[in-house]
Each structure stands twice: as structure tokens, then as C-alpha cells.
Scaffold this motif. Structure first.
Motif: not given
Length: 243
Positions: A60-74
Motif C-alpha cells: 500500500q505504498d505505490v501511486i499509479v496513474e493511467n499514463f505509460v511508464d516511460t522516460y518521456a512521461n517523467n
């Protein structure tokens, strides 16, 4: 001098690096006082969706949103962190943004935060300040075309690997994000937003230290480039053995 500070630590992590997150949970992440909250910032990956779901259910320690996990989305990941800090953890007086391959000395950082009076702490935006960095035009992961950013140099910004920002400043950032043109280089983007808000980044050399200087410079805040979980664990053992 400010006492009883609640600190939120947001670790920018690649969704695939579960073993590095586990290493953090078993080293410095397991040595936090009750007034310190730790969260990992992840993007989405179809191939890692089940693993991410399991992590969330387990820790219960992760935060996730609906964008692709890539460097370009940092930058999206960073904006997500700011919004989460303001909306979900408003009691945190300060937020530490840190990359997953960095090893912090939390006690030193907390002593640093406590050294400020409340007014000073509320205006804090501090890390390794970069001044007059040139915008890269050639093909590179940090390149930005002129039609996206027309100036030759970036405004002063804080190196993205580790920095602290007060809750009050974080709120100002979140209000400004929707109105500032998106740039994928997250630290440069924050520099642009800070300039528009009239926020001056504060420099402190202790937010970046080579890992080879771990035992020599014990007053530093962060040591860099621990990309191997085993190396991170060994470095943590060295810190604990010398404190």
C-alpha cells in the motif's frame, strides 16, 4: 527552528524495477519514523499490471496513474506526485522527491528541515540548482525542439534526482501546472513553472554526492547511482555501521 515536521517522501520509480523498490523497503525505507510517509510513483505498464497490483495490495505504498511508464512521461509522474502530496497528504510540511537509485540520509535531511523557522520552511524549494543550462536541440532524450521551447537556455531549476519542496510551494505548483505548456524534461519544466510563479530555487550541494564518498562525507543528504539492489543494500549496511 521548526519541530515535529511531517515529511512525505516520493520516490520516482520505473514500474519494472520491483527489486529496487523492495531493496528500498528493506533498507532506508524500513528505518523511517512515524512522521515520515513513503510512496513510490509509477506509471502504467500492461506487462507489469499484475505485479503492480500485487505490490499495492501488499505494501500500500505505490501511486499509479493511467499514463505509460516511460522516460518521456517523467513530467507526468512528477505532476502526479505534486497533486498526490497536496490532495492526499496535506499534513506533510515538506516533500522529498527522490529517484529510486538514490540513497538518502533521512536524519540529515530532517535536521536540515528543522533548522528553518515555519516561515522559511513554507518557502522552501531546495536541491542542486542548475543555472544557464542550454536547451539541447540534437537528437537526445533531453532534446526539445524550438517550437516547444524557443529559448537557448533553461531558467534556473533543481536537478530532478533529489530535492525538497514545502507543502505551501507544492500547492502553488499544482495550481499552475494546467496553465504551463508541457515539457517532458521534468526538472526543466519545474524550473519554468517556478519562474512563472516567482519562486527562486535554493541551492544546497548536499543533495548530490557520489556513492564513493558515502563514508567520507557523512553530513550529505543523498548519494547517487545505486541501480543495483545488492549495492544499495551494502551501502545501507555501511551507513548503519558508521552511525
Amino acid at each position: 527552528m521548526t519541530e515535529n515536521i511531517t515529511l512525505l517522501i516520493l520516490v520516482k520509480s520505473s514500474v519494472k524495477n520491483v527489486f529496487l523498490r523492495d531493496a528500498i523497503r528493506n533498507t532506508w525505507g524500513a528505518d523511517l519514523s512515524k512522521n515520515i510517509v513513503l510512496r513510490f510513483m509509477l506509471g502504467f505498464s500492461v506487462s507489469h499490471a499484475e505485479q503492480t497490483k500485487l505490490e499495492d495490495e501488499t505494501y500500500q505504498d505505490v501511486i499509479v496513474e493511467n499514463f505509460v511508464d516511460t522516460y518521456a512521461n517523467n513530467t507526468l509522474k512528477t505532476i502526479m506526485g505534486f497533486n498526490w502530496a497536496v490532495n492526499e497528504c496535506p499534513t506533510a510540511r515538506a516533500i522529498l522527491f527522490i529517484d529510486e537509485d538514490h540513497l538518502p540520509r533521512i536524519d540529515n535531511i530532517m535536521d536540515f528541515l528543522r533548522s528553518f523557522n515555519p516561515e522559511q520552511l513554507d518557502s522552501l524549494f531546495c536541491g542542486i540548482q542548475i543555472i544557464m543550462a542550454r536547451a539541447i536541440r540534437r537528437k537526445h532524450r533531453w532534446s526539445v525542439p524550438e517550437n516547444v521551447y524557443e529559448h537557448k537556455h533553461w531558467p534556473p531549476y533543481l536537478r530532478g534526482g533529489s530535492y525538497v519542496v514545502s507543502q505551501k510551494i507544492a500547492k502553488r505548483f499544482t495550481l499552475a501546472f494546467p496553465f504551463v505548456k508541457y515539457i517532458h524534461i521534468d526538472d526543466s519544466y519545474l524550473g519554468i513553472v517556478a519562474l512563472k510563479l516567482g519562486i527562486i530555487p535554493r541551492h544546497d550541494h548536499r543533495f548530490q554526492t557520489n556513492q564513493n564518498q558515502l563514508t567520507k562525507f557523512k553530513k550529505q543528504f543523498v548519494y547517487n547511482d545505486y541501480k543495483n539492489p545488492g549495492v544499495l543494500k551494502n551501502a545501507w549496511k555501511m551507513i548503519k555501521a558508521t552511525t
